[in-house]
Write a protein that holds these residues in place. Structure first.
Motif, PDB file in Angstrom:
ATOM      1  N   TRP A  28     -11.445  98.865  63.127  1.00 17.13           N
ATOM      2  CA  TRP A  28     -11.890 100.112  63.724  1.00 17.13           C
ATOM      3  C   TRP A  28     -11.346 100.263  65.137  1.00 17.13           C
ATOM      4  O   TRP A  28     -10.805 101.304  65.507  1.00 17.13           O
ATOM      5  CB  TRP A  28     -13.422 100.147  63.759  1.00 17.13           C
ATOM      6  CG  TRP A  28     -13.891 101.527  63.585  1.00 17.13           C
ATOM      7  CD1 TRP A  28     -14.154 102.426  64.581  1.00 17.13           C
ATOM      8  CD2 TRP A  28     -14.081 102.184  62.345  1.00 17.13           C
ATOM      9  NE1 TRP A  28     -14.507 103.614  64.027  1.00 17.13           N
ATOM     10  CE2 TRP A  28     -14.480 103.496  62.664  1.00 17.13           C
ATOM     11  CE3 TRP A  28     -13.961 101.811  61.014  1.00 17.13           C
ATOM     12  CZ2 TRP A  28     -14.761 104.426  61.676  1.00 17.13           C
ATOM     13  CZ3 TRP A  28     -14.243 102.731  60.045  1.00 17.13           C
ATOM     14  CH2 TRP A  28     -14.628 104.032  60.370  1.00 17.13           C
ATOM     15  N   LYS A  29     -11.500  99.199  65.897  1.00 16.24           N
ATOM     16  CA  LYS A  29     -11.029  99.202  67.286  1.00 16.24           C
ATOM     17  C   LYS A  29      -9.516  99.456  67.332  1.00 16.24           C
ATOM     18  O   LYS A  29      -9.029 100.228  68.169  1.00 16.24           O
ATOM     19  CB  LYS A  29     -11.349  97.841  67.903  1.00 16.24           C
ATOM     20  CG  LYS A  29     -10.799  97.619  69.281  1.00 16.24           C
ATOM     21  CD  LYS A  29     -11.727  98.113  70.347  1.00 16.24           C
ATOM     22  CE  LYS A  29     -11.271  97.628  71.714  1.00 16.24           C
ATOM     23  NZ  LYS A  29     -12.182  98.043  72.762  1.00 16.24           N
TER      24      LYS A  29
ATOM     25  N   ILE B 272     -16.350  90.210  67.324  1.00 19.05           N
ATOM     26  CA  ILE B 272     -16.910  91.464  66.813  1.00 19.05           C
ATOM     27  C   ILE B 272     -16.640  92.517  67.878  1.00 19.05           C
ATOM     28  O   ILE B 272     -17.206  92.470  68.969  1.00 19.05           O
ATOM     29  CB  ILE B 272     -18.425  91.333  66.557  1.00 19.05           C
ATOM     30  CG1 ILE B 272     -18.680  90.257  65.490  1.00 19.05           C
ATOM     31  CG2 ILE B 272     -19.011  92.672  66.137  1.00 19.05           C
ATOM     32  CD1 ILE B 272     -20.137  89.898  65.312  1.00 19.05           C
ATOM     33  N   GLU B 273     -15.749  93.430  67.577  1.00 19.82           N
ATOM     34  CA  GLU B 273     -15.435  94.457  68.575  1.00 19.82           C
ATOM     35  C   GLU B 273     -16.694  95.273  68.863  1.00 19.82           C
ATOM     36  O   GLU B 273     -17.458  95.586  67.953  1.00 19.82           O
ATOM     37  CB  GLU B 273     -14.298  95.358  68.087  1.00 19.82           C
ATOM     38  CG  GLU B 273     -12.963  94.626  67.959  1.00 19.82           C
ATOM     39  CD  GLU B 273     -12.346  94.253  69.311  1.00 19.82           C
ATOM     40  OE1 GLU B 273     -12.846  94.706  70.359  1.00 19.82           O
ATOM     41  OE2 GLU B 273     -11.344  93.499  69.296  1.00 19.82           O
TER      42      GLU B 273
ATOM     43  N   ALA C  79     -18.627  86.374  65.236  1.00 23.98           N
ATOM     44  CA  ALA C  79     -19.062  85.821  63.949  1.00 23.98           C
ATOM     45  C   ALA C  79     -18.473  84.423  63.813  1.00 23.98           C
ATOM     46  O   ALA C  79     -17.301  84.213  64.128  1.00 23.98           O
ATOM     47  CB  ALA C  79     -18.566  86.713  62.809  1.00 23.98           C
TER      48      ALA C  79
ATOM     49  N   TYR D  19     -17.705  91.927  58.390  1.00 25.65           N
ATOM     50  CA  TYR D  19     -18.094  92.990  59.317  1.00 25.65           C
ATOM     51  C   TYR D  19     -17.323  92.863  60.636  1.00 25.65           C
ATOM     52  O   TYR D  19     -16.810  93.852  61.180  1.00 25.65           O
ATOM     53  CB  TYR D  19     -19.609  92.936  59.531  1.00 25.65           C
ATOM     54  CG  TYR D  19     -20.100  93.438  60.854  1.00 25.65           C
ATOM     55  CD1 TYR D  19     -19.982  94.781  61.223  1.00 25.65           C
ATOM     56  CD2 TYR D  19     -20.722  92.571  61.758  1.00 25.65           C
ATOM     57  CE1 TYR D  19     -20.450  95.228  62.450  1.00 25.65           C
ATOM     58  CE2 TYR D  19     -21.189  93.010  62.985  1.00 25.65           C
ATOM     59  CZ  TYR D  19     -21.047  94.342  63.332  1.00 25.65           C
ATOM     60  OH  TYR D  19     -21.507  94.783  64.537  1.00 25.65           O
ATOM     61  N   ALA D  20     -17.213  91.614  61.151  1.00 28.71           N
ATOM     62  CA  ALA D  20     -16.455  91.406  62.393  1.00 28.71           C
ATOM     63  C   ALA D  20     -15.034  91.947  62.240  1.00 28.71           C
ATOM     64  O   ALA D  20     -14.504  92.627  63.133  1.00 28.71           O
ATOM     65  CB  ALA D  20     -16.417  89.916  62.756  1.00 28.71           C
ATOM     66  N   ARG D  21     -14.456  91.683  61.076  1.00 26.81           N
ATOM     67  CA  ARG D  21     -13.070  92.130  60.878  1.00 26.81           C
ATOM     68  C   ARG D  21     -12.972  93.640  60.714  1.00 26.81           C
ATOM     69  O   ARG D  21     -11.977  94.251  61.109  1.00 26.81           O
ATOM     70  CB  ARG D  21     -12.472  91.387  59.691  1.00 26.81           C
ATOM     71  CG  ARG D  21     -12.206  89.935  60.109  1.00 26.81           C
ATOM     72  CD  ARG D  21     -11.748  89.061  58.998  1.00 26.81           C
ATOM     73  NE  ARG D  21     -11.400  87.754  59.542  1.00 26.81           N
ATOM     74  CZ  ARG D  21     -11.288  86.639  58.826  1.00 26.81           C
ATOM     75  NH1 ARG D  21     -11.510  86.664  57.517  1.00 26.81           N
ATOM     76  NH2 ARG D  21     -10.967  85.516  59.410  1.00 26.81           N
TER      77      ARG D  21
ATOM     78  N   ARG E 208      -8.823 103.063  66.793  1.00 23.59           N
ATOM     79  CA  ARG E 208      -9.283 103.940  67.860  1.00 23.59           C
ATOM     80  C   ARG E 208      -8.459 103.757  69.124  1.00 23.59           C
ATOM     81  O   ARG E 208      -8.178 104.687  69.849  1.00 23.59           O
ATOM     82  CB  ARG E 208     -10.742 103.600  68.160  1.00 23.59           C
ATOM     83  CG  ARG E 208     -11.516 104.766  68.662  1.00 23.59           C
ATOM     84  CD  ARG E 208     -12.994 104.546  68.533  1.00 23.59           C
ATOM     85  NE  ARG E 208     -13.476 103.580  69.507  1.00 23.59           N
ATOM     86  CZ  ARG E 208     -14.775 103.325  69.699  1.00 23.59           C
ATOM     87  NH1 ARG E 208     -15.699 103.946  68.946  1.00 23.59           N
ATOM     88  NH2 ARG E 208     -15.165 102.453  70.567  1.00 23.59           N
TER      89      ARG E 208
ATOM     90  N   THR F 148     -14.866  95.666  62.381  1.00 21.98           N
ATOM     91  CA  THR F 148     -14.915  96.188  63.767  1.00 21.98           C
ATOM     92  C   THR F 148     -13.539  96.102  64.411  1.00 21.98           C
ATOM     93  O   THR F 148     -13.150  96.982  65.181  1.00 21.98           O
ATOM     94  CB  THR F 148     -15.931  95.432  64.660  1.00 21.98           C
ATOM     95  OG1 THR F 148     -15.518  94.066  64.818  1.00 21.98           O
ATOM     96  CG2 THR F 148     -17.343  95.491  64.112  1.00 21.98           C
ATOM     97  N   GLN F 149     -12.804  95.045  64.082  1.00 25.29           N
ATOM     98  CA  GLN F 149     -11.462  94.894  64.660  1.00 25.29           C
ATOM     99  C   GLN F 149     -10.522  95.975  64.140  1.00 25.29           C
ATOM    100  O   GLN F 149      -9.721  96.547  64.883  1.00 25.29           O
ATOM    101  CB  GLN F 149     -10.908  93.505  64.333  1.00 25.29           C
ATOM    102  CG  GLN F 149     -11.708  92.387  65.010  1.00 25.29           C
ATOM    103  CD  GLN F 149     -11.345  91.010  64.491  1.00 25.29           C
ATOM    104  OE1 GLN F 149     -10.383  90.850  63.730  1.00 25.29           O
ATOM    105  NE2 GLN F 149     -12.111  89.994  64.881  1.00 25.29           N
TER     106      GLN F 149
ATOM    107  N   TYR G 162     -20.899  88.772  57.295  1.00 20.46           N
ATOM    108  CA  TYR G 162     -20.915  88.948  58.756  1.00 20.46           C
ATOM    109  C   TYR G 162     -19.497  88.831  59.312  1.00 20.46           C
ATOM    110  O   TYR G 162     -19.083  89.623  60.164  1.00 20.46           O
ATOM    111  CB  TYR G 162     -21.834  87.900  59.378  1.00 20.46           C
ATOM    112  CG  TYR G 162     -22.194  88.178  60.817  1.00 20.46           C
ATOM    113  CD1 TYR G 162     -22.752  89.401  61.201  1.00 20.46           C
ATOM    114  CD2 TYR G 162     -22.011  87.202  61.795  1.00 20.46           C
ATOM    115  CE1 TYR G 162     -23.091  89.649  62.519  1.00 20.46           C
ATOM    116  CE2 TYR G 162     -22.351  87.446  63.124  1.00 20.46           C
ATOM    117  CZ  TYR G 162     -22.889  88.669  63.480  1.00 20.46           C
ATOM    118  OH  TYR G 162     -23.226  88.903  64.788  1.00 20.46           O
ATOM    119  N   LEU G 163     -18.754  87.858  58.805  1.00 13.06           N
ATOM    120  CA  LEU G 163     -17.363  87.706  59.213  1.00 13.06           C
ATOM    121  C   LEU G 163     -16.544  88.926  58.777  1.00 13.06           C
ATOM    122  O   LEU G 163     -15.697  89.431  59.523  1.00 13.06           O
ATOM    123  CB  LEU G 163     -16.797  86.422  58.591  1.00 13.06           C
ATOM    124  CG  LEU G 163     -15.369  86.039  58.930  1.00 13.06           C
ATOM    125  CD1 LEU G 163     -15.168  85.915  60.440  1.00 13.06           C
ATOM    126  CD2 LEU G 163     -15.005  84.714  58.248  1.00 13.06           C
TER     127      LEU G 163
ATOM    128  N   LEU H  62     -19.429 102.563  61.655  1.00 14.92           N
ATOM    129  CA  LEU H  62     -20.242 101.429  61.249  1.00 14.92           C
ATOM    130  C   LEU H  62     -21.630 101.600  61.839  1.00 14.92           C
ATOM    131  O   LEU H  62     -21.767 102.107  62.944  1.00 14.92           O
ATOM    132  CB  LEU H  62     -19.634 100.137  61.808  1.00 14.92           C
ATOM    133  CG  LEU H  62     -18.319  99.700  61.193  1.00 14.92           C
ATOM    134  CD1 LEU H  62     -17.503  98.896  62.188  1.00 14.92           C
ATOM    135  CD2 LEU H  62     -18.596  98.877  59.943  1.00 14.92           C
TER     136      LEU H  62
END
Lengths: 321, 321, 321
Positions: B90-91, C179-180, C170, B83-85, B94, B87-88, B80-81, B26
């Motif tokens: 992705w985390k 947001i991770e 968010a 995007y937050a999800r 990983r 990132t989750q 934006y929300l 991202l």
């Protein structure tokens, strides 16, 4: 559980009520129940007294009559101080102070000196040459760095850092050259230091915290500061290097004191106020921008940036008139 | 690596583009490359959209056309929300969440209760009577003191101190007598607490942090404070004892709230502003001295110290005119 | 103990006095005794020179004559810088730098990379993927989180937290969705970071601290901040997310910088001042409410809340006159 008779036997005061009545805890007037002890220290709250369901209330002689009208009371000259002592009694019952000792997980340098009656909690670090006095307690995760001295009966909360380097650098063509901090920190007796507060070691001489000083959480105390006895400093305050604060002062939350300034004894600085000059007269000092609805603030802040000009305009009008 | 198809399968949204396209990470619009996913949440930045080299962009329905003109897009109601999800997602790929557990270096009292799905990181301290809820994570070097309760799915960052003593002393002839802090701290579910933040235990009753509260780093929360659900507090803020903050509030960075005040729900305090009275009306409140070039500030600050007199002078002029 | 001859042999400068004279320590002019070395960097304090009992004084060429009139002197172009180097000499004598190593109580992930010449102090945590450069020292109780990179010759004081999550959420119907934080922290060479300071990891890209930056205690640095080389930040300051600070700046104690702002190189922000807009011109900027006796402050603060109205009244008077 404590009985009312036990309390007055330990702490004095005049009990009006049943010595055998069992008290299960302490609570504020408005929430205390019949098995709880409460106190009224501020006469402004006298109205709450009549309505309180507390099993017993600590009051001053002036309020004795009003208190007895509703039930049991302990009459004491200073009800708030009496209440403080009851909390101590309570704590002592619940968790008798240990006989000192070093937690197995703490890292204490062999060349540190820890009094046998001191308590070093889990995951603390005490470096070489440091001295921890009698009855002093380091809760968990406290660092006391090299050569720093902590007096007797002090209480250091988790995360405290005593004796990190002061922030000292000499400029060298725009870059910064480290000034090694060769002093230490000396803390007197009966000092309490809040969680994650930092007190830096001195550059040459030592940083000094005198007897009875109380410091809240997240406070920064720079190198070579001196804090006079029985001064209290609230959370998030910052004291810059070489400031000298007198005795019996109070420094409000998030307040600041610039470096190399002197504060006399009995100076009281409000929260959020920055001391920019020495204060040699006892008193109460404040410098805070008053909060307002954002729209009103915006207008006033914009006007403030023209205040000097406004003053000149008033002067011009005065000349004309 | 995730494929665009995997993302919309997990999170919904409408994909315009190749389901099989590989996304390596991202990135913000301006720096994203062809193998990266980006997002546009603020229509003000629409100009950056056309220029972006991102492999795919998350946009709102209103911007769908503009986005498709340049390449692949995921259309979502709230980018934006979304995007937050991502990132989750992705985390989670990983670093899959562990099944909980207590690091060997942590010091957990046998009389503490840690849910088996909670994670206690290295060099944490959990004292007797403390309770750590399901799925909660204490990163490294966190202290949770005696009897404090942390709910489910909380995240406490390194250096956090929960349950140090509140700053309570009764004056005794200029000195300070300790008021033992007999309450604890109760923290709800889904609370996040930033690095080196401190939340003090209550004097008699408990300090309360309700569900969904988010607190940034280096924040001080005094004893008996109550923070209402889903309130967010930015870094370096200080909340003095017994303040009661409503739900859905935001407190800016380095802001302060004096003791015993009440803030209604949905009150927003700007950074660096000190709340000195209760605020019972939702809204946005500010009190900050506007920054200026130092020379201009000096003049205006000097005039400010005469402002009351200036007002009187204007009044006098008005009477004359 | 060092002899004057050893000092000038190591550091240069022109010695006027006995090469064999023994120096037992460093001290300020006013307290130094005959076996101590002192310095005079500020010509304003020249009066103290004559009165000093110091065994030797470091002075600039301009003050050579005055210094020699009282006794031994080392003449150096920049006495303050020379003094800094003497402190380094002293420290090196007293506590020779170790050859690096990881304290047995530290928790270092096998997938972290610690240079063999780095020192990891007691009870530190270094997570997987972190890198600690050559000669860098982590004092006690420092956390360096996953994937964060620390350069060479850095010094991190106790309680520092590098790489906790940035404060990113968010909004979702009044609640907050995490947001991770997928970025890390990258710190250059020769950086010093004070006790209990926090530097958050980036949301997508990394948080950046460039070479030679010096940060004091209890400072908060948000996610994706960039701090330019050789900038110095004093205690309790807060830098909000994505702020970009130039090189050679100084940020005063408890100052603040709002998010997403840019500061040019060589910007100096006073203590307690909040930067609310980007500053693109080098210079000195201030925004502090001047402190005053509380009663005077109260009057002026009340007037300030009417300042905009006062301005209108002055305008009205001007129209009339």
């Amino acid at each position: 559980m404590l009985r009312l008779g036990d309390i007055v036997d330990s702490l004095g005061g005049q009990l009006h009520g049943d010595r055998g009545a069992a008290i299960e805890g302490l609570a504020p007037l408005e929430s205390a129940g019949p098995s709880q002890l409460s106190f009224l220290s501020n006469p402004r709250y006298q109205q709450q007294l009549a309505a309180s369901r507390a099993g017993c209330v600590i009051v001053s002689p002036a309020l004795q009559e009003a208190a007895l009208a509703r039930g049991a009371a302990i009459v004491a000259d200073d009800p708030y101080l009496y209440y403080a002592r009851v909390t101590q009694l309570w704590k002592a019952r619940r968790a008798p102070a240990g006989a000192g000792g070093i937690h197995a997980s703490a890292v204490v340098d062999p060349a540190a000196h820890v009094d046998p009656t001191a308590t070093i909690g889990p995951l603390c670090v005490v470096e070489r040459g440091a001295r921890i006095g009698a009855g002093t307690v380091l809760k968990s995760r406290v660092t006391v760095a090299e050569d720093c001295i902590i007096g007797a009966r002090c209480l250091l909360h988790p995360g405290v850092v005593i004796g990190a380097d002061g922030f000292g650098f000499a400029p060298r063509q725009g870059e910064w050259e480290k000034i090694e901090q060769l002093g230490a920190v000396r803390i007197g007796d009966d000092v309490e230091i809040g969680a994650n507060t930092c007190i830096d070691r001195g550059a040459l001489a030592d940083t000094l915290v005198e007897d009875g000083v109380k410091i809240d959480n997240l406070v920064q105390v720079g190198h070579n500061v001196r804090i006079g006895r029985h001064t209290a400093i609230a959370g998030c305050a910052g004291i810059a290097g070489s400031a000298s604060i007198g005795a019996y002062c109070t420094i409000g939350g998030s307040a600041g004191i610039l470096g190399h300034l002197t504060l006399a004894d009995r100076v009281h600085v409000s929260s959020f106020s920055l001391v920019t000059r020495s204060i040699l007269k006892p008193g109460h000092y404040t410098g805070v921008f008053p909060i307002d609805e954002n729209a009103a603030w915006e207008k006033n802040a914009a006007s403030l940036k023209q205040l000097h000009a406004l003053r000149d305009r008033v002067r011009a009008l005065e000349k004309k008139s």
